[in-house]
Design an enzyme around this catalytic site. Sequence first.
Site, PDB file in Angstrom:
ATOM      1  CB  SER A  11      -1.059   0.024   1.332  1.00 33.49           C
ATOM      2  OG  SER A  11      -0.285   0.116   2.368  1.00 33.49           O
ATOM      3  N   GLY A  12       1.972   1.079  -0.624  1.00 32.62           N
ATOM      4  CA  GLY A  12       2.705   2.633  -0.989  1.00 32.62           C
ATOM      5  C   GLY A  12       2.136   3.075  -2.277  1.00 32.62           C
ATOM      6  CE  LYS A  33       6.465  -5.756   5.195  1.00 33.12           C
ATOM      7  NZ  LYS A  33       7.920  -6.608   5.000  1.00 33.12           N
ATOM      8  CB  ALA A  44       9.184  10.192  -1.811  1.00 36.72           C
ATOM      9  CD  GLN A  45      13.769  14.079   2.453  1.00 41.26           C
ATOM     10  OE1 GLN A  45      14.621  14.678   1.984  1.00 41.26           O
ATOM     11  NE2 GLN A  45      13.822  13.705   3.799  1.00 41.26           N
ATOM     12  N   GLY A  46      12.225  14.468  -2.585  1.00 42.23           N
ATOM     13  CA  GLY A  46      12.601  15.358  -3.753  1.00 42.23           C
ATOM     14  C   GLY A  46      11.351  15.701  -4.389  1.00 42.23           C
ATOM     15  CD  GLU A 111      15.667  15.463  -6.731  1.00 41.84           C
ATOM     16  OE1 GLU A 111      15.487  15.471  -5.649  1.00 41.84           O
ATOM     17  OE2 GLU A 111      15.550  14.455  -7.588  1.00 41.84           O
ATOM     18  CG  ASP A 206       8.528  -9.345   2.874  1.00 41.98           C
ATOM     19  OD1 ASP A 206       9.579  -8.991   3.197  1.00 41.98           O
ATOM     20  OD2 ASP A 206       7.403  -9.065   3.640  1.00 41.98           O
ATOM     21  CG  HIS A 227      20.691   9.536  -1.267  1.00 36.29           C
ATOM     22  ND1 HIS A 227      21.315  10.720  -0.662  1.00 36.29           N
ATOM     23  CD2 HIS A 227      19.774   9.874  -2.003  1.00 36.29           C
ATOM     24  CE1 HIS A 227      20.516  11.899  -1.260  1.00 36.29           C
ATOM     25  NE2 HIS A 227      19.738  11.184  -1.890  1.00 36.29           N
ATOM     26  NE  ARG A 273      20.065  10.161  -5.636  1.00 34.99           N
ATOM     27  CZ  ARG A 273      18.621   9.934  -5.772  1.00 34.99           C
ATOM     28  NH1 ARG A 273      18.077   8.666  -5.447  1.00 34.99           N
ATOM     29  NH2 ARG A 273      17.916  10.918  -5.191  1.00 34.99           N
ATOM     30  CG  HIS A 334      17.855   6.154  -1.539  1.00 36.42           C
ATOM     31  ND1 HIS A 334      17.093   6.694  -0.479  1.00 36.42           N
ATOM     32  CD2 HIS A 334      17.621   6.962  -2.390  1.00 36.42           C
ATOM     33  CE1 HIS A 334      16.388   7.552  -0.781  1.00 36.42           C
ATOM     34  NE2 HIS A 334      16.649   7.859  -2.309  1.00 36.42           N
ATOM     35  NE  ARG A 369      15.938   6.176  -7.399  1.00 36.57           N
ATOM     36  CZ  ARG A 369      15.229   6.740  -6.734  1.00 36.57           C
ATOM     37  NH1 ARG A 369      14.409   7.476  -7.182  1.00 36.57           N
ATOM     38  NH2 ARG A 369      16.072   7.221  -5.615  1.00 36.57           N
TER      39      ARG A 369
HETATM   40  C1  LIG Z   1      13.755   8.573   2.121  1.00 36.23           C
HETATM   41  C2  LIG Z   1      13.525   8.228   0.606  1.00 36.23           C
HETATM   42  C3  LIG Z   1      13.335   9.402  -0.041  1.00 36.23           C
HETATM   43  C4  LIG Z   1      13.037   9.191  -1.566  1.00 36.23           C
HETATM   44  N1  LIG Z   1      12.702  10.288  -2.164  1.00 36.23           N
HETATM   45  C5  LIG Z   1      12.470   9.583  -3.532  1.00 36.23           C
HETATM   46  C6  LIG Z   1      12.048  10.919  -4.560  1.00 36.23           C
HETATM   47  O1  LIG Z   1      11.768  12.129  -4.278  1.00 36.23           O
HETATM   48  N2  LIG Z   1      11.493  10.579  -5.776  1.00 36.23           N
HETATM   49  C7  LIG Z   1      11.119   9.595  -6.221  1.00 36.23           C
HETATM   50  O2  LIG Z   1      10.750   9.026  -7.177  1.00 36.23           O
HETATM   51  N3  LIG Z   1      11.625   8.450  -5.351  1.00 36.23           N
HETATM   52  C8  LIG Z   1      11.855   8.594  -3.975  1.00 36.23           C
HETATM   53  N4  LIG Z   1      12.371   7.463  -3.174  1.00 36.23           N
HETATM   54  C9  LIG Z   1      11.919   6.115  -3.561  1.00 36.23           C
HETATM   55  C10 LIG Z   1      10.558   5.889  -3.815  1.00 36.23           C
HETATM   56  O3  LIG Z   1       9.946   6.532  -2.421  1.00 36.23           O
HETATM   57  C11 LIG Z   1      10.336   4.454  -3.653  1.00 36.23           C
HETATM   58  O4  LIG Z   1      10.930   3.689  -4.602  1.00 36.23           O
HETATM   59  C12 LIG Z   1       8.763   4.430  -3.983  1.00 36.23           C
HETATM   60  O5  LIG Z   1       8.148   5.123  -3.054  1.00 36.23           O
HETATM   61  C13 LIG Z   1       8.578   3.057  -3.665  1.00 36.23           C
HETATM   62  O6  LIG Z   1       7.087   2.773  -3.772  1.00 36.23           O
HETATM   63  P1  LIG Z   1       6.280   1.228  -3.664  1.00 36.23           P
HETATM   64  O7  LIG Z   1       4.864   1.373  -3.352  1.00 36.23           O
HETATM   65  O8  LIG Z   1       7.013   0.378  -4.484  1.00 36.23           O
HETATM   66  O9  LIG Z   1       6.938   0.514  -2.166  1.00 36.23           O
HETATM   67  P2  LIG Z   1       6.511   1.262  -0.825  1.00 36.23           P
HETATM   68  O10 LIG Z   1       5.962   2.616  -0.754  1.00 36.23           O
HETATM   69  O11 LIG Z   1       7.785   0.917  -0.084  1.00 36.23           O
HETATM   70  O12 LIG Z   1       5.468   0.071  -0.334  1.00 36.23           O
HETATM   71  C14 LIG Z   1       5.587  -1.212  -0.257  1.00 36.23           C
HETATM   72  C15 LIG Z   1       4.211  -1.604   0.500  1.00 36.23           C
HETATM   73  O13 LIG Z   1       4.317  -2.977   0.543  1.00 36.23           O
HETATM   74  C16 LIG Z   1       3.935  -3.774   1.596  1.00 36.23           C
HETATM   75  N5  LIG Z   1       4.509  -5.047   1.767  1.00 36.23           N
HETATM   76  C17 LIG Z   1       5.899  -5.209   1.815  1.00 36.23           C
HETATM   77  N6  LIG Z   1       6.055  -6.796   1.766  1.00 36.23           N
HETATM   78  C18 LIG Z   1       4.769  -7.255   2.105  1.00 36.23           C
HETATM   79  C19 LIG Z   1       4.168  -8.545   2.197  1.00 36.23           C
HETATM   80  N7  LIG Z   1       4.803  -9.713   2.226  1.00 36.23           N
HETATM   81  N8  LIG Z   1       2.758  -8.602   2.460  1.00 36.23           N
HETATM   82  C20 LIG Z   1       2.085  -7.340   2.544  1.00 36.23           C
HETATM   83  N9  LIG Z   1       2.440  -6.312   2.485  1.00 36.23           N
HETATM   84  C21 LIG Z   1       3.743  -6.084   1.908  1.00 36.23           C
HETATM   85  C22 LIG Z   1       4.585  -2.581   2.776  1.00 36.23           C
HETATM   86  O14 LIG Z   1       4.057  -2.729   3.724  1.00 36.23           O
HETATM   87  C23 LIG Z   1       4.228  -1.287   1.844  1.00 36.23           C
HETATM   88  O15 LIG Z   1       2.943  -1.003   2.302  1.00 36.23           O
HETATM   89  C24 LIG Z   1      12.640   7.562  -1.893  1.00 36.23           C
HETATM   90  C25 LIG Z   1      12.780   6.770  -1.010  1.00 36.23           C
HETATM   91  C26 LIG Z   1      13.200   6.873   0.448  1.00 36.23           C
HETATM   92  C27 LIG Z   1      13.430   5.876   1.357  1.00 36.23           C
END
Ligand SMILES: Cc1cc2nc3c(=O)[nH]c(=O)nc-3n(C[C@H](O)[C@H](O)[C@H](O)COP(=O)(O)OP(=O)(O)OC[C@H]3O[C@@H](n4cnc5c(N)ncnc54)[C@H](O)[C@@H]3O)c2cc1C
Length: 508
Positions: A11-12, A33, A44-46, A111, A206, A227, A273, A334, A369
């Site tokens: 749920s990201g 989870k 995510a900030q940028g 950036e 996972d 990073h 980076r 990162h 990236r």
């Molecule tokens: C500090 C930081 C700053 C960043 N800044 C930027 C930025 O400025 N711009 C940019 O483009 N990217 C940035 N990134 C990268 C970007 O934020 C991530 O790559 C992106 O948000 C990932 O999204 P996602 O939905 O794939 O994963 P996530 O947002 O990590 O969500 C994963 C989800 O899966 C769930 N999950 C995992 N395993 C299981 C399981 N086995 N069963 C059930 N649920 C599970 C988790 O609980 C979570 O809800 C940044 C990352 C970080 C850490």
Amino acid sequence: MNQYDYIIVGSGIAGLYTALLAKKQGSVLIITKGSIDDCNTKYAQGGIAAAVSKNDSAELHFQDTIAAGDGLCHEEAVRILVNEAPDRVTDLVNFGVPFDTVNGEVALTIEAAHSVPRILHAGGDATGEHIEVTLSKQVRSSKIQVLEDCLATEILIEKGTVKGIKALDCRTGSIEEFECRFLILATGGAGQLFKFNTNSDIATGDGIALAFNAGTEIVDMEFFQFHPTALRLPGVTPFLISEAVRGEGGILRNVDGHRFMPDYTPEGDLAPRDVVARSTVYEMKKTGSDRVFIDVTHLPPYVTTTRFPHIYRFCLDHGLDITKGVIPVAPAAHYMMGGIKVNTWGETNIAGLFATGETACTGVHGANRLASNSMLEVLVFSKRIMEKTRKGATTSQGIEVHHLLSQRQPPKVMPKPNLSALQQLHWDEVGIIRNKKGLTKAADILATWQRSLPQPTDRPSYELNNLVLTGRLVTEAALLREESRGAHFRSDFSQSSPQWQCHIAFTQ
Ligand SMILES: Cc1cc2nc3c(=O)[nH]c(=O)nc-3n(C[C@H](O)[C@H](O)[C@H](O)COP(=O)(O)OP(=O)(O)OC[C@H]3O[C@@H](n4cnc5c(N)ncnc54)[C@H](O)[C@@H]3O)c2cc1C
């Protein structure tokens, strides 16, 4: 047993955005989870990159992405990414994400390794939080069913096609099965492999483990982005100091106050980076310090406090007024460039199984990236998954198998398998600067741990199992790749080599 058209794990941004599109095409279940907003996205900030200004173009964005990817980007996927970017950002605006504006125009920042300002942001440096809050609100007020504290443990497959998912209810400890037509993994990255990382606790690889165990290909795992600038204060998590801080004029200085980046590269503080991370490691070694500093004291204080309110506040809460003093930083793990191999429609090699977000590898990032391309990748390829499943999914045939995980002997000294030993091992031996000796040591330990770990029963034990397997994939790939390219640097093979302009993939 409950049956859905779509089950989305995570749920990201990837899980929520995909679910909001999927609800127009059928019934949707999200399983996640932790609580709905436990994810990397909210940190995510940028911002998000998209060629929306008059001075920019999809072609420029393409060239910057390809250059950062260091010879390994999937060019067709990058074309799709940059061409579809403006429309997908508009989708977010339509969902209600409040991107920052200046005089009625969208505000854009620059950036590292972007040739023009093209990063849209929200709340200054709180882009991810605004996205997560906006999309989760939309999901909550829709018909989408969300199961929190529910950990996916196994992909169910029948006759080569996805049938559903097995999951652990973390509150009761019971295992349940859910059936679906389309299963979409949106489980995020694996930053928790490393002692110093910017990631949320959920980033335990996972999705990689689920997909690998189900028989998909896992590709490009040696490319893990470090990073260069995470806050380095004793006892404080390595909170990210966004690249946009350097984009707005922040300067890296060593412990003696010397501006060191121009000594390493003409691109200075805004070099890619991997270059800044390695230069920082060399500089820390040279000066005998565990940190360097970002200096923004020359910027007008209102620029720092209005452009980076989140960073300013976080540092102030830890006793640092960054308008007056320098910020101690050091590199931290990162972003996972590799992942579950998918085609340009988000399909894996198993019919009905899709992956999106950080757990997937579409090939747009190559070996490195480009900043702010990851949330964009989520939007572009999640939308394409929806187009594909509307037409009825197929399976992408003909994916080559390159490598199996190798058999290994137990090492003479064997630490006990636990999270902190695993994170220390990866930081020491599989980190920013790698070599054969360290990687072999890590690979031997990880393989022995994998054989010895008991059957998991709860969330921490599943996560440790998943990290060990994901770590093996990262380490074995890093050992195989006898060259340096993008985020993968080997001190024993410090140049890139044309013979390695290829991808390393693993399968069961
Ligand atoms: C500090 C930081 C700053 C960043 N800044 C930027 C930025 O400025 N711009 C940019 O483009 N990217 C940035 N990134 C990268 C970007 O934020 C991530 O790559 C992106 O948000 C990932 O999204 P996602 O939905 O794939 O994963 P996530 O947002 O990590 O969500 C994963 C989800 O899966 C769930 N999950 C995992 N395993 C299981 C399981 N086995 N069963 C059930 N649920 C599970 C988790 O609980 C979570 O809800 C940044 C990352 C970080 C850490």
